[in-house]
Every structure is written in structure tokens, then in C-alpha cells.
Design a protein around this motif. Structure first.
Motif, PDB file in Angstrom:
ATOM      1  N   ASN A  35      18.198   5.920  -2.679  1.00 42.57           N
ATOM      2  CA  ASN A  35      17.653   6.801  -3.710  1.00 42.57           C
ATOM      3  C   ASN A  35      16.148   6.604  -3.880  1.00 42.57           C
ATOM      4  OD1 ASN A  35      17.675   8.782  -5.734  1.00 42.57           O
ATOM      5  ND2 ASN A  35      18.036   7.277  -7.358  1.00 42.57           N
ATOM      6  N   GLU A  36      15.439   6.626  -2.777  1.00 43.48           N
ATOM      7  CA  GLU A  36      13.983   6.505  -2.844  1.00 43.48           C
ATOM      8  C   GLU A  36      13.371   7.730  -3.515  1.00 43.48           C
ATOM      9  OE1 GLU A  36      10.969   5.478   0.615  1.00 43.48           O
ATOM     10  OE2 GLU A  36      11.288   7.661   0.479  1.00 43.48           O
ATOM     11  N   ARG A  37      12.409   7.479  -4.408  1.00 43.07           N
ATOM     12  CA  ARG A  37      11.632   8.575  -4.978  1.00 43.07           C
ATOM     13  C   ARG A  37      10.255   8.037  -5.361  1.00 43.07           C
ATOM     14  NH1 ARG A  37      15.373   5.259  -7.709  1.00 43.07           N
ATOM     15  NH2 ARG A  37      15.246   5.438  -9.979  1.00 43.07           N
ATOM     16  N   TYR A  38       9.284   8.932  -5.343  1.00 41.55           N
ATOM     17  CA  TYR A  38       7.928   8.590  -5.743  1.00 41.55           C
ATOM     18  C   TYR A  38       7.642   9.257  -7.085  1.00 41.55           C
ATOM     19  CZ  TYR A  38       6.450   6.333  -1.405  1.00 41.55           C
ATOM     20  OH  TYR A  38       6.308   5.460  -0.355  1.00 41.55           O
ATOM     21  N   VAL A  39       7.152   8.462  -8.022  1.00 35.84           N
ATOM     22  CA  VAL A  39       6.768   8.985  -9.327  1.00 35.84           C
ATOM     23  C   VAL A  39       5.279   8.722  -9.498  1.00 35.84           C
ATOM     24  CG1 VAL A  39       7.143   8.906 -11.821  1.00 35.84           C
ATOM     25  CG2 VAL A  39       9.058   8.462 -10.254  1.00 35.84           C
ATOM     26  N   LYS A  40       4.505   9.792  -9.492  1.00 37.12           N
ATOM     27  CA  LYS A  40       3.039   9.701  -9.581  1.00 37.12           C
ATOM     28  C   LYS A  40       2.474   8.722  -8.554  1.00 37.12           C
ATOM     29  CE  LYS A  40       2.482  11.671 -14.032  1.00 37.12           C
ATOM     30  NZ  LYS A  40       2.032  11.378 -15.417  1.00 37.12           N
ATOM     31  N   GLY A  41       3.021   8.799  -7.334  1.00 35.17           N
ATOM     32  CA  GLY A  41       2.492   8.019  -6.234  1.00 35.17           C
ATOM     33  C   GLY A  41       3.071   6.623  -6.075  1.00 35.17           C
ATOM     34  N   ILE A  42       3.965   6.224  -6.968  1.00 40.77           N
ATOM     35  CA  ILE A  42       4.566   4.888  -6.907  1.00 40.77           C
ATOM     36  C   ILE A  42       6.015   5.008  -6.442  1.00 40.77           C
ATOM     37  CG2 ILE A  42       5.198   2.830  -8.217  1.00 40.77           C
ATOM     38  CD1 ILE A  42       2.843   3.416 -10.078  1.00 40.77           C
ATOM     39  N   ARG A  43       6.383   4.208  -5.463  1.00 40.73           N
ATOM     40  CA  ARG A  43       7.722   4.249  -4.879  1.00 40.73           C
ATOM     41  C   ARG A  43       8.716   3.447  -5.733  1.00 40.73           C
ATOM     42  NH1 ARG A  43      10.572   0.925  -0.687  1.00 40.73           N
ATOM     43  NH2 ARG A  43      12.013   2.306   0.452  1.00 40.73           N
ATOM     44  N   PHE A  44       9.834   4.083  -6.035  1.00 38.08           N
ATOM     45  CA  PHE A  44      10.941   3.412  -6.723  1.00 38.08           C
ATOM     46  C   PHE A  44      12.205   3.603  -5.900  1.00 38.08           C
ATOM     47  CE2 PHE A  44       7.897   4.451 -10.024  1.00 38.08           C
ATOM     48  CZ  PHE A  44       7.842   3.286 -10.773  1.00 38.08           C
ATOM     49  N   VAL A  45      13.044   2.596  -5.885  1.00 38.51           N
ATOM     50  CA  VAL A  45      14.339   2.688  -5.209  1.00 38.51           C
ATOM     51  C   VAL A  45      15.403   2.056  -6.086  1.00 38.51           C
ATOM     52  CG1 VAL A  45      13.342   2.610  -2.881  1.00 38.51           C
ATOM     53  CG2 VAL A  45      14.041   0.472  -3.994  1.00 38.51           C
ATOM     54  N   ASP A  46      16.641   2.416  -5.823  1.00 34.89           N
ATOM     55  CA  ASP A  46      17.785   1.712  -6.377  1.00 34.89           C
ATOM     56  C   ASP A  46      18.357   0.833  -5.272  1.00 34.89           C
ATOM     57  OD1 ASP A  46      17.460   3.079  -8.808  1.00 34.89           O
ATOM     58  OD2 ASP A  46      18.672   4.754  -8.102  1.00 34.89           O
ATOM     59  N   TYR A  47      19.253  -0.072  -5.628  1.00 34.42           N
ATOM     60  CA  TYR A  47      19.801  -0.994  -4.636  1.00 34.42           C
ATOM     61  C   TYR A  47      21.317  -1.078  -4.723  1.00 34.42           C
ATOM     62  CZ  TYR A  47      15.053  -2.955  -4.185  1.00 34.42           C
ATOM     63  OH  TYR A  47      13.717  -3.135  -3.983  1.00 34.42           O
ATOM     64  N   PRO A  68       7.449  -4.070  -3.101  1.00 32.13           N
ATOM     65  CA  PRO A  68       6.967  -5.437  -2.859  1.00 32.13           C
ATOM     66  C   PRO A  68       5.700  -5.814  -3.618  1.00 32.13           C
ATOM     67  CG  PRO A  68       6.214  -4.014  -1.109  1.00 32.13           C
ATOM     68  CD  PRO A  68       7.040  -3.146  -2.026  1.00 32.13           C
ATOM     69  N   TYR A  69       5.295  -5.019  -4.602  1.00 28.87           N
ATOM     70  CA  TYR A  69       4.151  -5.385  -5.423  1.00 28.87           C
ATOM     71  C   TYR A  69       4.397  -6.783  -6.004  1.00 28.87           C
ATOM     72  CZ  TYR A  69       0.451  -4.847  -8.935  1.00 28.87           C
ATOM     73  OH  TYR A  69      -0.682  -5.002  -9.696  1.00 28.87           O
ATOM     74  N   THR A 111       7.296   2.802   8.970  1.00 26.17           N
ATOM     75  CA  THR A 111       6.859   3.276   7.648  1.00 26.17           C
ATOM     76  C   THR A 111       6.316   2.170   6.750  1.00 26.17           C
ATOM     77  OG1 THR A 111       9.025   2.943   6.604  1.00 26.17           O
ATOM     78  CG2 THR A 111       8.645   5.048   7.738  1.00 26.17           C
ATOM     79  N   PHE A 112       6.635   0.923   7.069  1.00 29.64           N
ATOM     80  CA  PHE A 112       6.267  -0.246   6.258  1.00 29.64           C
ATOM     81  C   PHE A 112       6.917  -0.219   4.870  1.00 29.64           C
ATOM     82  CE2 PHE A 112       2.994  -0.240   9.492  1.00 29.64           C
ATOM     83  CZ  PHE A 112       2.940  -1.580   9.848  1.00 29.64           C
ATOM     84  N   LYS A 113       8.038   0.463   4.754  1.00 26.03           N
ATOM     85  CA  LYS A 113       8.792   0.455   3.500  1.00 26.03           C
ATOM     86  C   LYS A 113       9.853  -0.654   3.536  1.00 26.03           C
ATOM     87  CE  LYS A 113       8.202   5.418   2.685  1.00 26.03           C
ATOM     88  NZ  LYS A 113       8.896   6.726   2.532  1.00 26.03           N
ATOM     89  N   GLU A 162       0.819  -1.213   0.000  1.00 22.91           N
ATOM     90  CA  GLU A 162       0.000   0.000   0.000  1.00 22.91           C
ATOM     91  C   GLU A 162       0.851   1.260   0.000  1.00 22.91           C
ATOM     92  OE1 GLU A 162      -2.984   2.335   3.105  1.00 22.91           O
ATOM     93  OE2 GLU A 162      -2.732   0.166   3.296  1.00 22.91           O
ATOM     94  N   VAL A 163       1.864   1.323   0.878  1.00 21.97           N
ATOM     95  CA  VAL A 163       2.661   2.555   0.973  1.00 21.97           C
ATOM     96  C   VAL A 163       3.594   2.721  -0.232  1.00 21.97           C
ATOM     97  CG1 VAL A 163       2.593   2.510   3.485  1.00 21.97           C
ATOM     98  CG2 VAL A 163       4.556   1.509   2.302  1.00 21.97           C
ATOM     99  N   SER A 164       3.751   1.657  -1.011  1.00 24.47           N
ATOM    100  CA  SER A 164       4.585   1.743  -2.212  1.00 24.47           C
ATOM    101  C   SER A 164       3.772   2.039  -3.460  1.00 24.47           C
ATOM    102  CB  SER A 164       5.369   0.432  -2.395  1.00 24.47           C
ATOM    103  OG  SER A 164       6.259   0.242  -1.318  1.00 24.47           O
ATOM    104  N   GLY A 165       2.465   2.282  -3.276  1.00 29.84           N
ATOM    105  CA  GLY A 165       1.623   2.654  -4.416  1.00 29.84           C
ATOM    106  C   GLY A 165       0.950   1.499  -5.104  1.00 29.84           C
ATOM    107  N   GLY A 166       0.742   0.409  -4.395  1.00 28.15           N
ATOM    108  CA  GLY A 166       0.225  -0.815  -5.007  1.00 28.15           C
ATOM    109  C   GLY A 166      -1.018  -0.649  -5.843  1.00 28.15           C
ATOM    110  N   SER A 167      -2.027   0.056  -5.316  1.00 26.61           N
ATOM    111  CA  SER A 167      -3.277   0.209  -6.063  1.00 26.61           C
ATOM    112  C   SER A 167      -3.074   1.011  -7.345  1.00 26.61           C
ATOM    113  CB  SER A 167      -4.340   0.885  -5.188  1.00 26.61           C
ATOM    114  OG  SER A 167      -3.898   2.168  -4.762  1.00 26.61           O
TER     115      SER A 167
END
Length: 230
Positions: free
Chosen positions: A180-192, A104-105, A155-157, A19-24
Motif C-alpha cells: 500500500n505505497e502512497r506519496y503524500v505531499k512528496g513523502i512515501r508512506f507504506v503499510d506492512y 528509512p528516514y 528504485t532504492f525503495k 532521498e526517494v522517500s522524501g527525506g528532505s
């Protein structure tokens, strides 16, 4: 009853993490990004999906497409025949990049099993530790792989994940630290940052402990570039 409660904890935590990563928002989206000199596009709509990977060289453009119904390859916009033995390999390769890009989608797929391992501390922060395994049916080519996720208690991230893998005669463990967390139009993206254990006999479940005592070696960085969402 204790086992049942633990399984419910795992489900609740994964639900919150998605949910917090923008799943819906991911459910019906078009996501584009570049990764290691290739362009990727994922289109999802209520369970249907189309995952693309475009490779451009000086002579040819190769577009691999994986959908609910199968895999196909186009070379210079012309469909080409792929040996049966390679279809699964190419399809799995395309799927893997898209799978990791929006974790985690996907962890609520029917083939996914979740097990709560308790709380641990990494860098003075508390995390839920959850093990993920897959059923053979519906679990894909790499259904025997196992994952562990460390999910921030507040945060459940997902800040860390680890997995075991088997590719032919090659087996191993990997540990990833998100940055490098960022949200793009409500969806969470990270690098690793991608690590492997210095000890070849290390246990998947103890990689967080090895990380804390510098028992891991950095291998590479996993970067998604020019991420766009529609």
C-alpha cells in the motif's frame, strides 16, 4: 580497502533510499496519522522534533509528548507527574511508532552503524541487503536491537525490513513486507505485513530466505490511516 568500499556502498544506498522517500521534505514537516485507535502527530524542523500520541477514552484524553528535551503527559490538558521508571518506557513507545512511520528516514543519525551484506533476490527482484546496528550512546533504550533492510536495486525503495528485539524477558525476530505505497505531499508512506519465523532458533540475517520458502507466519498488519502532511 574492500571493507571501506562496502561501508561507502551502504551509506550511498541509505542516502538514496532516504532521498526517494522524501527525506528532505521530512526535515521540516508536520505529519498526522491514526494507528491502532490512537492519533499521532510529528513536527520536525531542522533537527528539533515534537512527537505526540493522543489516546481518547470515554472518560479521559491522554496526550503524550516527546521532544528533544524530554517527555511529558497531559491528561485532559493538565500535566501529570510520571514515575521516572515509566518516562523512558512511554517515550520509547511514542518514538517507536513515529520512527517506523517514515523509514528509512532516521538511518543517518549519528548513532547508526551500516553494513552492506550484498545483493539478494526476493520474488525475482534484486535487493541491496544492509544491516543496521546502534551505538549505546545516542542509540536509545533499544540500542541493542538490530535491523536488516532490503532496498530495491533500481528504485532504492525499502520493500522489506527485519529486526531483533529484547523487551525484558521477551526476545524475538520480526520481518515486515511493505505494501500500500502512497506519496503524500512528496513523502512515501507504506503499510506492512508483519511476520515472525516459525523456527524459534531462526537467524535475523536469514529471514529473507525463510520468507521465500514460506518459513514465516503472518502476525498482523501495520496500517497508517488518514495520513496528512503539512
Amino acid at each position: 580497502m574492500f571493507f571501506s568500499c562496502k561501508q561507502e556502498d551502504a551509506q550511498y544506498i541509505i542516502d538514496k533510499a532516504i532521498e526517494v522517500s522524501g527525506g528532505s521534505l521530512i526535515d521540516s514537516s508536520s505529519i498526522n496519522f491514526n494507528f491502532r485507535d490512537r492519533h499521532y502527530i510529528a513536527k520536525r524542523h531542522n533537527g528539533s522534533f515534537s512527537y505526540g500520541r493522543l489516546t481518547v477514552s470515554s472518560k479521559d484524553s491522554i496526550l503524550d509528548i516527546l521532544t528533544n528535551t524530554g517527555f511529558k503527559r497531559l491528561v485532559n490538558n493538565t500535566p501529570v507527574s510520571i514515575p521516572d521508571g515509566m518516562v523512558l518506557k512511554y517515550g520509547s513507545s511514542v518514538n517507536s511508532v513515529h520512527y517506523f512511520s517514515i523509514l528509512p528516514y532516521g538511518l543517518n543519525d549519528s548513532a547508526v552503524n551500516k553494513k552492506y551484506l550484498g545483493k539478494v533476490t526476493i520474488k525475482n527482484k534484486p535487493y541491496h541487503k544492509i544491516k543496521i546496528t546502534f551505538n549505546k550512546e545516542g542509540g536509545g533504550e533499544d540500542f541493542e536491537d538490530e535491523f536488516v533492510y532490503w532496498i530495491d536495486v533500481e528504485t532504492f525503495k525499502v520493500d522489506y525490513l527485519a529486526y531483533s528485539y529484547e523487551e525484558g524477558d521477551d526476545t524475538g525476530l520480526r520481518f515486515r513486507e511493505a505494501y500500500n505505497e502512497r506519496y503524500v505531499k512528496g513523502i512515501r508512506f507504506v503499510d506492512y505485513i508483519n511476520f515472525k519465523p516459525l523456527d524459534k532458533h531462526a537467524s535475523l540475517l536469514l529471514l529473507d530466505s525463510l520468507y521465500s520458502i514460506k518459513g514465516l507466519k503472518e502476525l498482523s498488519k501495520i496500517k497508517l490511516e488518514e495520513v496528512k502532511v503539512e
